[in-house]
Write an enzyme that holds these catalytic residues in place. Sequence first.
Site, PDB file in Angstrom:
ATOM      1  N   GLY A  61      18.933 -10.772  30.801  1.00 38.49           N
ATOM      2  CA  GLY A  61      19.619 -10.643  29.513  1.00 38.49           C
ATOM      3  C   GLY A  61      18.780  -9.919  28.484  1.00 38.49           C
ATOM      4  O   GLY A  61      17.844 -10.514  27.941  1.00 38.49           O
TER       5      GLY A  61
ATOM      6  N   GLY B  76      19.164  -9.159  25.363  1.00 37.73           N
ATOM      7  CA  GLY B  76      19.512  -9.328  23.951  1.00 37.73           C
ATOM      8  C   GLY B  76      18.233  -9.375  23.122  1.00 37.73           C
ATOM      9  O   GLY B  76      17.143  -9.068  23.629  1.00 37.73           O
TER      10      GLY B  76
ATOM     11  N   ASN C 141      20.463 -20.782  23.702  1.00 42.20           N
ATOM     12  CA  ASN C 141      20.971 -21.705  22.680  1.00 42.20           C
ATOM     13  C   ASN C 141      22.081 -22.564  23.258  1.00 42.20           C
ATOM     14  O   ASN C 141      22.777 -22.146  24.186  1.00 42.20           O
ATOM     15  CB  ASN C 141      21.593 -20.897  21.518  1.00 42.20           C
ATOM     16  CG  ASN C 141      20.596 -20.594  20.413  1.00 42.20           C
ATOM     17  OD1 ASN C 141      19.527 -21.186  20.336  1.00 42.20           O
ATOM     18  ND2 ASN C 141      20.955 -19.652  19.551  1.00 42.20           N
TER      19      ASN C 141
ATOM     20  N   ALA D 154      14.382 -13.146  16.525  1.00 40.51           N
ATOM     21  CA  ALA D 154      14.406 -11.684  16.567  1.00 40.51           C
ATOM     22  C   ALA D 154      15.817 -11.215  16.247  1.00 40.51           C
ATOM     23  O   ALA D 154      16.781 -11.922  16.491  1.00 40.51           O
ATOM     24  CB  ALA D 154      13.991 -11.185  17.944  1.00 40.51           C
TER      25      ALA D 154
ATOM     26  N   LYS E 104      17.170 -28.950  19.038  1.00 38.71           N
ATOM     27  CA  LYS E 104      17.461 -27.528  18.756  1.00 38.71           C
ATOM     28  C   LYS E 104      18.939 -27.350  18.423  1.00 38.71           C
ATOM     29  O   LYS E 104      19.286 -26.608  17.497  1.00 38.71           O
ATOM     30  CB  LYS E 104      17.057 -26.676  19.975  1.00 38.71           C
ATOM     31  CG  LYS E 104      17.336 -25.183  19.833  1.00 38.71           C
ATOM     32  CD  LYS E 104      16.310 -24.453  18.986  1.00 38.71           C
ATOM     33  CE  LYS E 104      16.700 -23.046  18.556  1.00 38.71           C
ATOM     34  NZ  LYS E 104      16.670 -22.026  19.531  1.00 38.71           N
TER      35      LYS E 104
ATOM     36  N   ASN F  36      15.508 -14.440   8.324  1.00 45.91           N
ATOM     37  CA  ASN F  36      16.229 -14.186   9.577  1.00 45.91           C
ATOM     38  C   ASN F  36      17.728 -14.330   9.389  1.00 45.91           C
ATOM     39  O   ASN F  36      18.191 -15.212   8.687  1.00 45.91           O
ATOM     40  CB  ASN F  36      15.757 -15.216  10.618  1.00 45.91           C
ATOM     41  CG  ASN F  36      16.005 -14.761  12.038  1.00 45.91           C
ATOM     42  OD1 ASN F  36      16.153 -13.581  12.286  1.00 45.91           O
ATOM     43  ND2 ASN F  36      16.073 -15.699  12.951  1.00 45.91           N
TER      44      ASN F  36
ATOM     45  N   SER G 126      20.803 -15.646  11.343  1.00 50.48           N
ATOM     46  CA  SER G 126      20.970 -16.493  12.534  1.00 50.48           C
ATOM     47  C   SER G 126      21.654 -15.679  13.626  1.00 50.48           C
ATOM     48  O   SER G 126      22.326 -14.674  13.349  1.00 50.48           O
ATOM     49  CB  SER G 126      21.807 -17.725  12.207  1.00 50.48           C
ATOM     50  OG  SER G 126      23.174 -17.370  12.088  1.00 50.48           O
ATOM     51  N   SER G 127      21.489 -16.129  14.875  1.00 54.58           N
ATOM     52  CA  SER G 127      22.083 -15.379  15.983  1.00 54.58           C
ATOM     53  C   SER G 127      23.606 -15.327  15.841  1.00 54.58           C
ATOM     54  O   SER G 127      24.233 -14.342  16.211  1.00 54.58           O
ATOM     55  CB  SER G 127      21.679 -16.004  17.316  1.00 54.58           C
ATOM     56  OG  SER G 127      22.023 -17.367  17.344  1.00 54.58           O
TER      57      SER G 127
HETATM   58  O1  KPL Z   1      17.970 -20.416  16.800  1.00 56.56           O
HETATM   59  C1  KPL Z   1      18.313 -19.911  15.760  1.00 56.56           C
HETATM   60  C2  KPL Z   1      19.444 -18.949  15.850  1.00 56.56           C
HETATM   61  O2  KPL Z   1      19.594 -18.106  14.969  1.00 56.56           O
HETATM   62  O3  KPL Z   1      20.179 -19.026  16.845  1.00 56.56           O
HETATM   63  C3  KPL Z   1      17.682 -20.317  14.456  1.00 56.56           C
HETATM   64  C4  KPL Z   1      16.675 -21.423  14.713  1.00 56.56           C
HETATM   65  C5  KPL Z   1      18.722 -20.817  13.485  1.00 56.56           C
HETATM   66  C6  KPL Z   1      16.894 -19.204  13.839  1.00 56.56           C
HETATM   67  O4  KPL Z   1      17.677 -18.200  13.299  1.00 56.56           O
END
Ligand code: KPL
Length: 317
Positions: free
Chosen positions: A18, A20, A115, A141, A196, A264, A266-267
């Site tokens: 993957g 990504g 995730n 990232a 998480k 960031n 989030s994803s």
């Molecule tokens: O895991 C994350 C995501 O964006 O999926 C977090 C911890 C919220 C960091 O952006």
Amino acid sequence: MSKVNSPHTAKARVVIVGPGAMGCLLAALLSRAAALEVALLDYRPDRAKLLNEQGIIIESPAGADTVPVRCTAEPKQLETADLVIIFTKAYDTAAAAQHCASIVGSNTSVLTLQNGLGNYQVLQEYLPAEQILAGTTSSGATLLGVGRIRQAGIGRIILGSPTSNHALADSAVGLLRSAGLQTELTVDINAVLWRKVLINCAINPLTALTRRRNGELWESAPLRGLAAQVADEVYRVGQAVGINWGKFDPRREVEEVCRATATNQSSMLQDVLAGRRTEVEYITGSVAQAAEQHGLSAPLCQCLTALIEGLTEQHIQ
Ligand code: KPL
């Protein structure tokens, strides 16, 4: 056709499935370790070819750094791996397991760092259950284009064996540490995955719905209040499921992650902005489902799942 990685090397072979944002980040970090032979496995030949030619480009305020990486969409071009890391989206886990099956030998560890909940259980349906490891990473990232990422900080990996194959988990920890990655072993992987997912439930849908960065979520009083209530709800569902939360303080942990990943996206926000399907079904969706299975309700998780699905349903096939 020649194999992408060499059969005569004493180096440990790591294959990341993957490409990504997180898959590319990990591939780049591991590729810098001299003792490892790293390859990326994709399912799209065009993208694999581009990645192979271009490498992974990591952008930072200091400039752009290119890390060459081997990438293929053809698993037959790869030797049996020592460690396979699954980093596809959660809804692609079954396809990823089948795609990488030919490089999983009797001594291969297969580690999901994806995730959401339910990923290791899907892998166990397709690959030897005692070889499956699961974990979380707090690195972040952003995917800027094919193989082009912006690194949002290098965090810690925590991993363990859902079948209590702690020796296997320990050797995966050793391999990742040998590449300089801060990695810890846990004997209670379900607790780590729920911690998480609690953070993802509180941050991801709300940032995606309001198009805010993680730090901006916590700066807004009404959103902070809602995120805290989501965290409390997931905590209660986890208690019903039998998760040992230990000293984990849900609100404080969400706040800390918002601060640590303040800039960031989030994803889930990245997915929404790019018009991609999100992982909401595996995040708030899986918590709502777990609540139902235990005779509870999780109205906030249910509501957030419906809102994100409604926002993105034109992208779901
Ligand atoms: O895991 C994350 C995501 O964006 O999926 C977090 C911890 C919220 C960091 O952006």
